[in-house]
Design a protein around this motif. Structure first.
Motif, PDB file in Angstrom:
ATOM      1  N   TYR A 115       0.841  -1.202   0.000  1.00  0.00           N
ATOM      2  CA  TYR A 115       0.000   0.000   0.000  1.00  0.00           C
ATOM      3  C   TYR A 115       0.880   1.258   0.000  1.00  0.00           C
ATOM      4  N   LEU A 116       1.893   1.239   0.907  1.00  0.00           N
ATOM      5  CA  LEU A 116       2.783   2.402   1.007  1.00  0.00           C
ATOM      6  C   LEU A 116       3.553   2.597  -0.300  1.00  0.00           C
ATOM      7  N   TYR A 117       3.992   1.491  -0.876  1.00  0.00           N
ATOM      8  CA  TYR A 117       4.753   1.511  -2.139  1.00  0.00           C
ATOM      9  C   TYR A 117       3.894   2.078  -3.268  1.00  0.00           C
ATOM     10  N   TYR A 118       2.668   1.577  -3.357  1.00  0.00           N
ATOM     11  CA  TYR A 118       1.755   1.987  -4.419  1.00  0.00           C
ATOM     12  C   TYR A 118       1.463   3.492  -4.322  1.00  0.00           C
ATOM     13  N   LEU A 119       1.195   3.932  -3.108  1.00  0.00           N
ATOM     14  CA  LEU A 119       0.875   5.349  -2.902  1.00  0.00           C
ATOM     15  C   LEU A 119       2.101   6.229  -3.159  1.00  0.00           C
ATOM     16  N   VAL A 176       4.304  -0.568  10.440  1.00  0.00           N
ATOM     17  CA  VAL A 176       4.921  -1.047   9.198  1.00  0.00           C
ATOM     18  C   VAL A 176       5.577   0.140   8.486  1.00  0.00           C
ATOM     19  N   GLU A 177       6.824  -0.091   8.051  1.00  0.00           N
ATOM     20  CA  GLU A 177       7.548   0.949   7.295  1.00  0.00           C
ATOM     21  C   GLU A 177       7.958   0.413   5.944  1.00  0.00           C
ATOM     22  N   LEU A 178       8.253   1.318   5.042  1.00  0.00           N
ATOM     23  CA  LEU A 178       8.713   0.921   3.708  1.00  0.00           C
ATOM     24  C   LEU A 178      10.154   1.398   3.536  1.00  0.00           C
ATOM     25  N   THR A 179      11.085   0.441   3.392  1.00  0.00           N
ATOM     26  CA  THR A 179      12.491   0.817   3.192  1.00  0.00           C
ATOM     27  C   THR A 179      12.818   0.763   1.690  1.00  0.00           C
ATOM     28  N   GLN A 180      13.992   1.256   1.377  1.00  0.00           N
ATOM     29  CA  GLN A 180      14.466   1.205  -0.017  1.00  0.00           C
ATOM     30  C   GLN A 180      14.511  -0.249  -0.511  1.00  0.00           C
ATOM     31  N   GLY A 189       9.041  -4.291  -6.256  1.00  0.00           N
ATOM     32  CA  GLY A 189       9.094  -4.160  -7.720  1.00  0.00           C
ATOM     33  C   GLY A 189       9.174  -5.544  -8.365  1.00  0.00           C
ATOM     34  N   LYS A 190      10.022  -6.409  -7.769  1.00  0.00           N
ATOM     35  CA  LYS A 190      10.177  -7.774  -8.302  1.00  0.00           C
ATOM     36  C   LYS A 190       8.917  -8.607  -8.057  1.00  0.00           C
ATOM     37  N   ILE A 191       8.325  -8.443  -6.892  1.00  0.00           N
ATOM     38  CA  ILE A 191       7.112  -9.206  -6.552  1.00  0.00           C
ATOM     39  C   ILE A 191       5.984  -8.868  -7.524  1.00  0.00           C
ATOM     40  N   VAL A 192       5.817  -7.594  -7.808  1.00  0.00           N
ATOM     41  CA  VAL A 192       4.766  -7.157  -8.738  1.00  0.00           C
ATOM     42  C   VAL A 192       4.986  -7.821 -10.102  1.00  0.00           C
ATOM     43  N   GLN A 193       6.243  -7.854 -10.532  1.00  0.00           N
ATOM     44  CA  GLN A 193       6.583  -8.494 -11.808  1.00  0.00           C
ATOM     45  C   GLN A 193       6.231  -9.986 -11.770  1.00  0.00           C
ATOM     46  N   GLU A 194       6.606 -10.640 -10.682  1.00  0.00           N
ATOM     47  CA  GLU A 194       6.335 -12.086 -10.548  1.00  0.00           C
ATOM     48  C   GLU A 194       4.832 -12.371 -10.533  1.00  0.00           C
TER      49      GLU A 194
END
Ligand code: SF4
Length: 164
Positions: free
Chosen positions: A91-95, A118-122, A129-134
């Motif tokens: 969610y954090l990544y998408y936003l 929950v935090e989003l790190t680099q 990015g890889k998970i979305v691709q998979e």
């Protein structure tokens, strides 16, 4: 058109890839499942005064946003905690990709009266990015991944499809 990868898909990616394939291909049996029903009921009865069910682009469905720019996701148990954490990171990544930054996030477990920040790190961003691709590749496969029995199979909405 951009492909739709939802938070639930990211959750299932960690729970079971076969479940993810069924879900991503719109074989949806969740409505009949007692555990899912319990989750929904819980969701409706918890935190009554907060803002709820914020749907963004039909991709992420946040249970509610409290004051202080905080995302919340409600889960009934910590049984598959890693999956829940990655769902919220997504969610954090998408936003963030859409220019919404500086949000905090928490997973609430009302039955346990606990929550996890929950935090989003680099690194998380790179992994997502890889998970979305998979997920995108898995969705396109003609057949689901091979069946491997898991602890959660007994409670899974797709149980009858896997155990024929
Ligand atoms: S029953 Fe088990 S293997 Fe089948 S989709 Fe559900 S969790 Fe995955």
């Amino acid at each position: 058109m951009e492909e739709r990868i939802t938070g639930v898909m990211v959750y299932y990616y960690f729970v079971c890839k076969r479940k993810l394939w069924y879900f991503a291909n719109e074989i949806n049996m969740e409505a009949e499942n007692e555990n899912v029903m319990l989750g929904k009921l819980l969701d409706e009865n918890s935190y009554k005064r907060s803002e709820k069910h914020i749907n963004i682009d039909n991709v992420i469905n946040i249970d509610f946003v409290k004051e202080h720019r905080e995302l919340h996701e409600v889960k009934k148990s910590k049984a598959i905690e890693e999956a829940g954490i990655w769902q919220v990171k997504y969610y954090l990544y998408y936003l963030k990709q859409r220019g919404v930054e500086g949000l905090k996030a928490k997973i609430d477990y009302p039955l346990l009266k606990k929550n996890v920040e929950v935090e989003l790190t680099q690194e998380d961003e790179e992994r997502l990015g890889k998970i979305v691709q998979e997920i995108s590749e898995l969705k396109k496969q003609a057949y689901p991944p091979d069946f491997k029995k898991k602890k959660i199979c007994g409670k899974c909405a797709y149980h009858d499809l896997c155990f024929v």
